[in-house]
Enzyme design. Structure first.
Site, PDB file in Angstrom:
ATOM      1  N   SER A   5      44.971 -14.915  40.325  1.00  0.00           N
ATOM      2  CA  SER A   5      45.122 -16.201  41.010  1.00  0.00           C
ATOM      3  C   SER A   5      46.466 -16.854  40.701  1.00  0.00           C
ATOM      4  O   SER A   5      47.089 -16.597  39.673  1.00  0.00           O
ATOM      5  CB  SER A   5      44.008 -17.156  40.576  1.00  0.00           C
TER       6      SER A   5
HETATM    7  N1  SAH Z   1      39.994 -13.731  37.119  1.00  0.00           N
HETATM    8  C1  SAH Z   1      40.894 -12.665  37.518  1.00  0.00           C
HETATM    9  C2  SAH Z   1      41.085 -12.563  39.002  1.00  0.00           C
HETATM   10  C3  SAH Z   1      39.877 -12.054  39.665  1.00  0.00           C
HETATM   11  S1  SAH Z   1      40.080 -11.262  41.217  1.00  0.00           S
HETATM   12  C4  SAH Z   1      42.236 -12.786  36.852  1.00  0.00           C
HETATM   13  O1  SAH Z   1      42.472 -13.735  36.097  1.00  0.00           O
HETATM   14  O2  SAH Z   1      43.060 -11.896  37.053  1.00  0.00           O
HETATM   15  C5  SAH Z   1      38.367 -10.999  41.524  1.00  0.00           C
HETATM   16  C6  SAH Z   1      37.735  -9.902  40.711  1.00  0.00           C
HETATM   17  O3  SAH Z   1      36.337  -9.971  40.915  1.00  0.00           O
HETATM   18  C7  SAH Z   1      38.164  -8.512  41.122  1.00  0.00           C
HETATM   19  O4  SAH Z   1      38.665  -7.819  40.014  1.00  0.00           O
HETATM   20  C8  SAH Z   1      36.873  -7.883  41.645  1.00  0.00           C
HETATM   21  O5  SAH Z   1      36.763  -6.492  41.383  1.00  0.00           O
HETATM   22  C9  SAH Z   1      35.818  -8.666  40.883  1.00  0.00           C
HETATM   23  N2  SAH Z   1      34.483  -8.678  41.463  1.00  0.00           N
HETATM   24  C10 SAH Z   1      34.126  -8.756  42.776  1.00  0.00           C
HETATM   25  N3  SAH Z   1      32.780  -8.758  42.883  1.00  0.00           N
HETATM   26  C11 SAH Z   1      32.272  -8.705  41.619  1.00  0.00           C
HETATM   27  C12 SAH Z   1      30.961  -8.683  41.070  1.00  0.00           C
HETATM   28  N4  SAH Z   1      29.861  -8.725  41.823  1.00  0.00           N
HETATM   29  N5  SAH Z   1      30.823  -8.630  39.730  1.00  0.00           N
HETATM   30  C13 SAH Z   1      31.921  -8.592  38.922  1.00  0.00           C
HETATM   31  N6  SAH Z   1      33.189  -8.595  39.382  1.00  0.00           N
HETATM   32  C14 SAH Z   1      33.369  -8.663  40.713  1.00  0.00           C
END
Ligand code: SAH
Length: 224
Positions: free
Chosen positions: A68
């Protein structure tokens, strides 16, 4: 020598980021500002994107996911109203950056990532940087983490069409849940607070996150 100079360049870029993107836009909580100054964001992105790490935008990480925008990380962290000592659940470890920021304030951060390679990479980096208060699990985060519940705060960093029901069940009394709710391309950042048996739902503004894919999020088949 090169290493030290490089470190200095990134530290300067980081303070500029905090001044112009975080403080100038109204983030006030001291702990959040200090955490944003401390975590070396350039190490959470790919080598080729390091010079853009402190820019005012999200960046791509592996597997079509994103880290983000710095302001969004600070804004979400402040919106969780952490005082220190809390048990936090994060859904979507991604690069591990948001988890690292949270871990400088909370007592423990339980973070769930569904993509194995993404989780392993984050684990390695957080170990190298000694962010030992972050515990990562590879799983479908829409089910929460029942063995560790209840949580004082839950932060979902992927977008969901609606609020997965387990999060409310795993939220402690007085706890805050932060989740982007809405369609595929634009969502509303929603904060839900549980207090004395009542549920307060607030809208904190528009946002754009990648999809939360799982049993209670989007279906894997729609993963574009
Ligand atoms: N917080 C992260 C950014 C997250 S991007 C940072 O600081 O970099 C969103 C993430 O959520 C992705 O890596 C994706 O694979 C994960 N994601 C999507 N659906 C999910 C689920 N059901 N359970 C766990 N992770 C999930």
């Amino acid at each position: 020598m090169k290493g030290a100079m490089e470190k200095d360049v990134y530290a300067r870029a980081r303070s500029a980021m905090v001044e112009t993107q975080i403080i100038a836009r109204g983030i006030k909580q001291k702990e959040v500002i200090e955490a944003m100054l401390a975590v070396p964001r350039h190490l959470f992105v790919d080598e080729g994107l390091k010079s853009q790490a402190y820019g005012d935008y999200p960046l791509p990480i592996d597997e079509g996911q994103t880290i983000s925008q710095p302001f969004m990380v600070a804004y979400m962290t402040e919106s969780l109203k952490l005082k220190g000592g809390e048990k936090v659940l994060e859904i979507g470890t991604g690069s591990g950056y948001q988890a690292a920021v949270l871990s400088l304030i909370a007592s423990r951060v339980f973070s769930i990532e569904r993509v194995t390679s993404v989780a392993i990479k984050a684990r390695r980096l957080l170990d190298t940087l000694h962010y030992s208060k972050v515990i990562i699990k590879i799983d479908d985060g829409t089910l929460g983490w029942p063995e560790e519940a209840p949580f004082d705060a839950i932060i979902v960093t992927a977008a969901s069409p609606e609020i997965p029901p387990v999060y409310m069940q795993q939220l402690a009394e007085g706890g805050r849940l932060l989740i982007p709710v809405g369609g595929e391309f634009v969502q509303d950042l929603v904060r839900v607070t549980r207090r004395q048996g009542r549920i307060l739902r607030e809208s904190l503004g528009g946002c754009r996150f990648v999809k939360l894919i799982g049993r209670y999020g989007w279906q894997a088949a729609n993963n574009g």
